[in-house]
Design a protein around this motif. Structure first.
Motif, PDB file in Angstrom:
ATOM      1  N   LEU A 133      30.957  51.586-143.006  1.00 29.88           N
ATOM      2  CA  LEU A 133      32.383  51.408-142.741  1.00 29.88           C
ATOM      3  C   LEU A 133      32.635  51.043-141.285  1.00 29.88           C
ATOM      4  O   LEU A 133      33.504  50.227-140.969  1.00 29.88           O
ATOM      5  CB  LEU A 133      33.150  52.688-143.104  1.00 29.88           C
ATOM      6  N   GLU A 134      31.850  51.641-140.391  1.00 26.34           N
ATOM      7  CA  GLU A 134      32.012  51.336-138.972  1.00 26.34           C
ATOM      8  C   GLU A 134      31.661  49.885-138.682  1.00 26.34           C
ATOM      9  O   GLU A 134      32.283  49.223-137.851  1.00 26.34           O
ATOM     10  CB  GLU A 134      31.132  52.269-138.139  1.00 26.34           C
ATOM     11  N   GLU A 135      30.613  49.372-139.373  1.00 25.70           N
ATOM     12  CA  GLU A 135      30.219  47.981-139.163  1.00 25.70           C
ATOM     13  C   GLU A 135      31.331  47.020-139.573  1.00 25.70           C
ATOM     14  O   GLU A 135      31.449  45.922-139.041  1.00 25.70           O
ATOM     15  CB  GLU A 135      28.952  47.670-139.968  1.00 25.70           C
ATOM     16  N   ASP A 154      19.459  39.932-136.490  1.00 22.90           N
ATOM     17  CA  ASP A 154      20.416  39.227-137.342  1.00 22.90           C
ATOM     18  C   ASP A 154      21.829  39.777-137.170  1.00 22.90           C
ATOM     19  O   ASP A 154      22.796  39.011-137.031  1.00 22.90           O
ATOM     20  CB  ASP A 154      20.006  39.361-138.819  1.00 22.90           C
ATOM     21  N   ARG A 155      21.959  41.108-137.180  1.00 26.43           N
ATOM     22  CA  ARG A 155      23.276  41.732-137.025  1.00 26.43           C
ATOM     23  C   ARG A 155      23.904  41.344-135.687  1.00 26.43           C
ATOM     24  O   ARG A 155      25.084  41.031-135.611  1.00 26.43           O
ATOM     25  CB  ARG A 155      23.157  43.255-137.123  1.00 26.43           C
ATOM     26  N   ARG A 156      23.086  41.389-134.648  1.00 28.45           N
ATOM     27  CA  ARG A 156      23.587  41.063-133.317  1.00 28.45           C
ATOM     28  C   ARG A 156      24.087  39.617-133.265  1.00 28.45           C
ATOM     29  O   ARG A 156      25.182  39.332-132.778  1.00 28.45           O
ATOM     30  CB  ARG A 156      22.478  41.286-132.285  1.00 28.45           C
ATOM     31  N   ALA A 157      23.266  38.692-133.796  1.00 26.50           N
ATOM     32  CA  ALA A 157      23.629  37.273-133.764  1.00 26.50           C
ATOM     33  C   ALA A 157      24.880  36.997-134.599  1.00 26.50           C
ATOM     34  O   ALA A 157      25.764  36.241-134.186  1.00 26.50           O
ATOM     35  CB  ALA A 157      22.460  36.422-134.264  1.00 26.50           C
ATOM     36  N   ILE A 158      24.970  37.645-135.765  1.00 25.00           N
ATOM     37  CA  ILE A 158      26.135  37.431-136.636  1.00 25.00           C
ATOM     38  C   ILE A 158      27.401  37.958-135.972  1.00 25.00           C
ATOM     39  O   ILE A 158      28.442  37.300-135.983  1.00 25.00           O
ATOM     40  CB  ILE A 158      25.912  38.095-138.008  1.00 25.00           C
ATOM     41  N   ARG A 159      27.321  39.157-135.385  1.00 27.32           N
ATOM     42  CA  ARG A 159      28.501  39.712-134.717  1.00 27.32           C
ATOM     43  C   ARG A 159      28.967  38.814-133.578  1.00 27.32           C
ATOM     44  O   ARG A 159      30.157  38.578-133.384  1.00 27.32           O
ATOM     45  CB  ARG A 159      28.185  41.120-134.167  1.00 27.32           C
ATOM     46  N   TYR A 190      27.351  34.095-145.959  1.00 28.44           N
ATOM     47  CA  TYR A 190      27.964  35.056-146.882  1.00 28.44           C
ATOM     48  C   TYR A 190      26.913  36.024-147.438  1.00 28.44           C
ATOM     49  O   TYR A 190      27.160  37.228-147.572  1.00 28.44           O
ATOM     50  CB  TYR A 190      28.669  34.334-148.029  1.00 28.44           C
ATOM     51  N   ASP A 191      25.735  35.484-147.764  1.00 37.22           N
ATOM     52  CA  ASP A 191      24.651  36.336-148.271  1.00 37.22           C
ATOM     53  C   ASP A 191      24.229  37.362-147.225  1.00 37.22           C
ATOM     54  O   ASP A 191      23.978  38.539-147.543  1.00 37.22           O
ATOM     55  CB  ASP A 191      23.443  35.483-148.674  1.00 37.22           C
ATOM     56  N   LEU A 192      24.142  36.921-145.964  1.00 38.55           N
ATOM     57  CA  LEU A 192      23.749  37.832-144.889  1.00 38.55           C
ATOM     58  C   LEU A 192      24.821  38.896-144.653  1.00 38.55           C
ATOM     59  O   LEU A 192      24.508  40.063-144.403  1.00 38.55           O
ATOM     60  CB  LEU A 192      23.486  37.055-143.604  1.00 38.55           C
ATOM     61  N   LEU A 193      26.088  38.476-144.706  1.00 38.93           N
ATOM     62  CA  LEU A 193      27.175  39.446-144.553  1.00 38.93           C
ATOM     63  C   LEU A 193      27.107  40.520-145.632  1.00 38.93           C
ATOM     64  O   LEU A 193      27.313  41.717-145.370  1.00 38.93           O
ATOM     65  CB  LEU A 193      28.535  38.738-144.602  1.00 38.93           C
ATOM     66  N   LYS A 194      26.818  40.080-146.860  1.00 39.85           N
ATOM     67  CA  LYS A 194      26.713  41.032-147.966  1.00 39.85           C
ATOM     68  C   LYS A 194      25.471  41.904-147.806  1.00 39.85           C
ATOM     69  O   LYS A 194      25.531  43.126-148.019  1.00 39.85           O
ATOM     70  CB  LYS A 194      26.659  40.260-149.289  1.00 39.85           C
ATOM     71  N   GLN A 254      31.534  42.592-142.312  1.00 37.98           N
ATOM     72  CA  GLN A 254      32.771  41.982-142.784  1.00 37.98           C
ATOM     73  C   GLN A 254      33.374  41.131-141.686  1.00 37.98           C
ATOM     74  O   GLN A 254      33.470  41.545-140.540  1.00 37.98           O
ATOM     75  CB  GLN A 254      33.788  43.075-143.186  1.00 37.98           C
ATOM     76  N   ALA A 255      33.749  39.915-142.037  1.00 36.54           N
ATOM     77  CA  ALA A 255      34.368  39.033-141.055  1.00 36.54           C
ATOM     78  C   ALA A 255      35.766  39.540-140.738  1.00 36.54           C
ATOM     79  O   ALA A 255      36.492  39.910-141.643  1.00 36.54           O
ATOM     80  CB  ALA A 255      34.434  37.616-141.594  1.00 36.54           C
TER      81      ALA A 255
END
Length: 454
Positions: free
Chosen positions: A137-139, A414-419, A444-448, A453-454
């Motif tokens: 939830l925090e993410e 991956d999380r760092r780059a996406i954020r 979208y696949d990586l977000l899931k 969440q965008a």
């Protein structure tokens, strides 16, 4: 995490008979066995169990606890959120205190009762599941995490969770962090979450001359000194029933430290020139950017006062340690100052976002806020540009990330780059995917996959 259907339970036990008994008893879990520290750490890296039961008497020290405590330390260093249940018959009370102090989830005294230990294990898995859900939830929360604190970084989420936990407890809180990291905002959050009915009073101990600081804190009676034409209530009394925030507490002079210590011990003060003790119910939250332990060693800060003030210590990460937050905060400041200053500025240009994301921000959030305010005033168009920011052309190098294994290391990256990509593109999926060099479906696949969440 494991791909097995059942949750993984790692049992670290050198007694093979007890190993077989425990594995048979806990058939509802995917039980992994280890008989020594080396195999335990190997299993931890491979299976990433949420819960571990750990016998302290491991070879080559089966009759002691040294090897067991070393294993506990390594497990929590590699995977801090692991729930480690320590089981031992060696000096039970001393071992229990040390184990809990090192971060163990629970302690169980041998001999083992299968059913009783099973309840502890089940509860540990339940707590681990709740914490995992909270992290998810925090993410997904990219805005305000606590009071006025704005962040999407896990580092600040952890700070916010700590603040929420300790706010309602009647303990002194010490906030440690560099200048500009938002220590006063966090102190206000402690007060707001505490439920205390009195006021929040703040005082910067470094901004007031030594000769006046005592009067500011404790107040004074009429005639106490030249110019004291009337009695005056100090900050401690003003915060009765509430919270007093002592910013830069390391600048309090030694003689005044003694008087502050007496208040913390007895909850009683005396105004300067007064003889009547006054009972005061004021909670203390303090902050500093100085190394108080070094000051104690040098004789510039009282050790007994430190331990009174630092019942709970919260370390605040710098802005450079919060990936994606610089752009998130910059957008917030542009919106705020655009309205406050009645300008046409509404956004950040692409080159401004890139410059903000790359700059290390040695002055932290305060420096970012000042830069944005200046840029909003000086900008000619409707957007703040990199030229308006006038930042030095330095890049912020990637920090090395110590991860549990290669899969975890990739997930962190991956999380760092996406954020950062979402932050730069203001949560535009197409723009973020283009910036990352991947397709929209892949993003979208990586977000899931990472539950972002965008």
């Amino acid at each position: 995490m494991t791909d097995q259907k059942h949750p993984v339970l790692l049992i670290v036990e050198d007694d093979e008979g007890l190993q077989r008994q425990l594995k048979w008893a806990y058939e509802g879990y995917e039980v992994v066995l280890a008989g020594n520290r080396e195999s335990a750490i190997e299993a931890l890296r491979l299976h990433e169990p949420a819960v571990v039961t750990l016998d302290l008497g491991l070879p080559p020290d089966p009759d002691g606890t040294t090897e067991g405590f070393e294993t506990l330390t390594q497990i929590l260093k590699l995977k801090p959120d692991t729930k480690v249940i320590v089981a031992s018959g060696h000096g039970a009370r001393e071992s229990m205190l040390k184990a809990i102090g090192l971060g163990a989830y629970d302690f169980y005294r041998k001999p083992v009762d299968i059913d009783e230990l099973g309840l502890i294990v089940a509860r540990a898995f339940h707590v681990a599941d709740i914490e995992a859900e909270n992290r998810r939830l925090e993410e997904t929360n990219g805005g305000q995490v606590l009071g006025s604190i704005i962040s999407s970084a896990p580092e600040m989420m952890k700070v916010a969770k700590t603040i929420e936990r300790v706010a309602s407890a009647d303990v002194s809180v010490m906030l440690l962090g560099a200048s500009g990291t938002g220590k006063e905002l966090l102190a206000r959050a402690v007060h707001e979450k505490s439920g205390r009915k009195g006021e929040f009073i703040a005082i910067n101990c470094a901004a007031i001359p030594e000769t006046l600081l005592e009067a500011e804190l404790f107040g004074y009676e009429r005639g106490a000194f030249t110019g004291a034409v009337k009695s005056n209530v100090g900050k401690i009394e003003m915060a009765e029933g509430g919270t007093l925030f002592l910013d830069e507490v390391g600048d309090i002079p030694l003689p005044l430290q003694v008087k502050l210590l007496r208040f913390l011990q007895e909850r009683v003060i005396e105004r300067i020139g007064g003889r009547q003790p006054i009972n005061v119910d004021t909670r203390i939250v303090c902050a500093t950017h100085q190394d108080l332990e070094a000051m104690i060693a040098e004789g510039r800060f009282r050790e007994d006062l430190y331990y009174r003030l630092a019942e709970i210590v919260v370390k605040i990460p710098s802005l450079a340690e919060r990936p994606g937050d610089s752009v998130l905060l910059a957008r917030h400041f542009v919106n705020r100052f655009g309205k406050d200053l009645n300008t046409k500025i509404q956004s950040l240009s692409a080159d401004a976002i890139a410059a903000i994301d790359a700059y290390p921000w040695p002055g932290n959030v305060r420096e970012l806020e000042n830069r944005i305010k200046r840029a909003v005033i000086m900008a000619d168009g409707k957007s703040v540009t990199a030229e308006d920011l006038d930042l030095p052309g330095t890049s912020n190098p990637e920090e090395e990330s110590l991860a549990l294994n290669l899969r975890a290391a990739r997930e962190v990256a991956d999380r760092r780059a996406i954020r950062q990509a979402l932050s730069r593109t203001d949560n535009n999926i197409s723009g973020a995917a283009k910036l990352l060099g991947i397709s929209r479906p892949t993003l979208y696949d990586l977000l899931k996959q990472y539950q972002l969440q965008a």
